[in-house]
Design a protein around this motif. Structure first.
Motif, PDB file in Angstrom:
ATOM      1  N   HIS A  23      54.926  21.489  11.093  1.00  0.00           N
ATOM      2  CA  HIS A  23      54.346  21.256  11.650  1.00  0.00           C
ATOM      3  C   HIS A  23      54.200  22.626  12.030  1.00  0.00           C
ATOM      4  O   HIS A  23      54.747  23.455  12.129  1.00  0.00           O
ATOM      5  N   ILE A  24      52.362  23.047  12.207  1.00  0.00           N
ATOM      6  CA  ILE A  24      51.697  24.250  12.361  1.00  0.00           C
ATOM      7  C   ILE A  24      51.949  24.866  14.183  1.00  0.00           C
ATOM      8  O   ILE A  24      51.119  23.822  14.669  1.00  0.00           O
ATOM      9  N   ILE A  25      52.757  25.565  14.618  1.00  0.00           N
ATOM     10  CA  ILE A  25      52.895  25.793  15.901  1.00  0.00           C
ATOM     11  C   ILE A  25      51.626  26.425  15.679  1.00  0.00           C
ATOM     12  O   ILE A  25      52.075  28.296  15.454  1.00  0.00           O
ATOM     13  N   HIS A  26      51.152  27.190  16.773  1.00  0.00           N
ATOM     14  CA  HIS A  26      50.460  27.811  16.965  1.00  0.00           C
ATOM     15  C   HIS A  26      49.944  28.192  18.179  1.00  0.00           C
ATOM     16  O   HIS A  26      51.053  27.553  19.283  1.00  0.00           O
ATOM     17  N   GLU A  67      43.419  31.022  11.671  1.00  0.00           N
ATOM     18  CA  GLU A  67      43.943  32.541  12.366  1.00  0.00           C
ATOM     19  C   GLU A  67      45.315  32.484  12.794  1.00  0.00           C
ATOM     20  O   GLU A  67      45.667  31.480  13.170  1.00  0.00           O
ATOM     21  N   GLY A  68      45.444  34.133  12.378  1.00  0.00           N
ATOM     22  CA  GLY A  68      47.274  34.170  13.006  1.00  0.00           C
ATOM     23  C   GLY A  68      48.205  32.765  12.251  1.00  0.00           C
ATOM     24  O   GLY A  68      48.050  32.128  11.398  1.00  0.00           O
ATOM     25  N   PRO A  69      48.787  31.975  13.961  1.00  0.00           N
ATOM     26  CA  PRO A  69      50.261  30.871  13.175  1.00  0.00           C
ATOM     27  C   PRO A  69      49.445  30.238  12.823  1.00  0.00           C
ATOM     28  O   PRO A  69      49.720  28.863  12.016  1.00  0.00           O
ATOM     29  N   ASN A  70      48.654  29.986  13.087  1.00  0.00           N
ATOM     30  CA  ASN A  70      47.397  28.374  12.977  1.00  0.00           C
ATOM     31  C   ASN A  70      47.391  28.632  11.345  1.00  0.00           C
ATOM     32  O   ASN A  70      45.328  28.426  11.375  1.00  0.00           O
ATOM     33  N   GLY A  99      52.419  25.406  20.791  1.00  0.00           N
ATOM     34  CA  GLY A  99      53.789  25.545  21.322  1.00  0.00           C
ATOM     35  C   GLY A  99      54.067  26.416  22.568  1.00  0.00           C
ATOM     36  O   GLY A  99      54.606  26.673  23.263  1.00  0.00           O
ATOM     37  N   GLY A 100      52.732  26.777  22.740  1.00  0.00           N
ATOM     38  CA  GLY A 100      52.784  27.515  24.354  1.00  0.00           C
ATOM     39  C   GLY A 100      53.280  29.270  24.604  1.00  0.00           C
ATOM     40  O   GLY A 100      53.493  29.632  25.178  1.00  0.00           O
ATOM     41  N   ARG A 101      53.540  29.677  23.385  1.00  0.00           N
ATOM     42  CA  ARG A 101      53.917  31.053  23.279  1.00  0.00           C
ATOM     43  C   ARG A 101      53.748  31.904  22.139  1.00  0.00           C
ATOM     44  O   ARG A 101      53.306  31.227  21.055  1.00  0.00           O
TER      45      ARG A 101
END
Ligand code: ARG
Ligand code: ZN
Ligand code: CA
Length: 354
Positions: A84-87, A94-97, A158-160
């Motif tokens: 589960h890639i939480i972005h 890009e970044g956490p994605n 994840g909205g944060r």
């Protein structure tokens, strides 16, 4: 279910002929039952008394064969994985994605480390170094049976921006995991997140222990199904040797955080037992150590022995790790045989990964 056959043969004769016949019979019987998995045979000889030169020898042969649906010994365990890639709305890459390629590089590392694969970072020549005989595969199907757009990947906004660290009462445990987990009897759930804050020797990842393994050193309750799995900071996930992932953070850039956390998820404790010389990790073949090792301290000595700093369950840098041991393997085997959610994973491989 275990089938058992006993064959009892009783001979009265002189010692010499008994042994000859006995051996002959044994060879024939082994031929007859050679498709059985385990054969053990023993001779029992009893003297009847001084006056009697005769002997009585009993030959007992027992064979057991396990049913097909039980994991045969020495067969590689195959574990389906969902990441589960939480972005936070970033583009892929890009970044956490993180990209599919970064995820794939992590799975490759796991299969090198858990198979002690030759010519890779996961190989070692330690006399107690074990091939764990476990392999990890990106799931190809969702729980509802749909083919995944990207194997093994579930992208979630994840909205944060950042996810606070710590294992208890944090939004990862209370909100994120319960909202996103996939059936942990079928998948190993991995969440990659941006832990946020300082990214030096900070939290790299954490895991939930198995329940009801019966193993010393583990609680019977490892935690809920909805939080089962491992969480890894996205900068420590995958290997910078396997692609152009320049933001993967050195010296934790070779995928060993995930190897370590899955070790916990499969019932392993830290090599130093999370204490001093009087506690250990319930493995005889990992020497006691007084503390974790950081960096890459060759010849580190504590508790009257050299520390096994190359063990995946220590805290050394990624480049210095390459070993799971035989006793660690036996703990993991126990978990895979006993722990309610873990023992089903193997049976679901066919359904989810082909
Ligand atoms: N839970 C440990 C931590 O966050 C993981 C250590 C993994 N070690 C490594 N070299 N990757 O510190
Ligand atoms: Zn740990
Ligand atoms: Ca030990």
């Amino acid at each position: 279910m275990i089938k058992q056959h006993f064959l009892l043969i009783d001979f009265f004769s002189y010692l010499q002929s008994i042994m000859n016949i006995g051996q002959g019979v044994l060879i024939i019987l082994k031929q007859i039952i050679k498709n059985e998995e385990h054969i053990s045979s023993r001779f029992y000889c009893i003297f009847f008394g001084k006056a009697i030169i005769g002997l009585s020898c009993l030959m007992l042969i027992s064979c057991t064969k396990e049913d097909e649906n039980i994991t045969a010994p020495n067969e590689t365990i195959k574990i389906p994985v969902i990441v589960h890639i939480i972005h936070n709305g970033e583009e892929i890459g890009e970044g956490p994605n993180i990209t599919f390629e970064q995820v794939k590089s992590q799975i490759e590392v796991l299969n090198e480390d858990y198979r002690k694969k030759e010519y890779t970072n996961g190989f070692n020549i330690n006399s107690v170094g074990a091939d764990m005989e476990i392999m990890f595969f990106l799931a190809e199907y969702s729980p509802s049976g749909n083919k995944l757009a990207e194997a093994g990947i579930d992208r979630v906004n994840g909205g944060r921006q950042e996810w606070p660290k710590g294992i208890l009462r944090n939004p990862i445990e209370t909100t994120l995991k319960p909202a996103t987990f996939w059936d942990p009897t079928k998948y190993l759930n991995i969440w990659t997140v941006n832990f946020g804050g300082f990214t030096g020797r900070d939290l790299l990842g954490y895991a939930q222990f198995p329940s009801n393994s019966g193993l010393a050193g583990l609680n019977s309750d490892g935690g809920l199904a909805e939080t089962d799995g491992v969480v890894i900071g996205y900068k420590y996930f995958g290997s910078s040797q396997k692609g152009d992932f320049d933001y993967i953070f050195s010296p934790f850039n070779l995928g060993r955080t995930c190897t370590h956390e899955i070790g916990h998820w499969l019932g392993l404790r830290h090599i130093w037992g999370d204490g001093e010389c009087d506690v250990d990790d319930y493995c005889y073949d990992t020497p006691n150590a007084s503390e974790p090792s950081y960096g890459c301290l060759q010849n580190k000595y504590s508790c009257r022995s050299y520390d096994m700093i190359e063990n995946y369950m220590d805290y050394s840098d990624d480049a210095c790790m390459n070993t799971f041991t035989i006793d660690q393997k036996s703990r993991i085997t126990t978990v895979l045989n006993n722990s309610p959610r873990r023992k089903n994973l193997y049976n679901n491989y066919k359904e989810l990964v082909q």
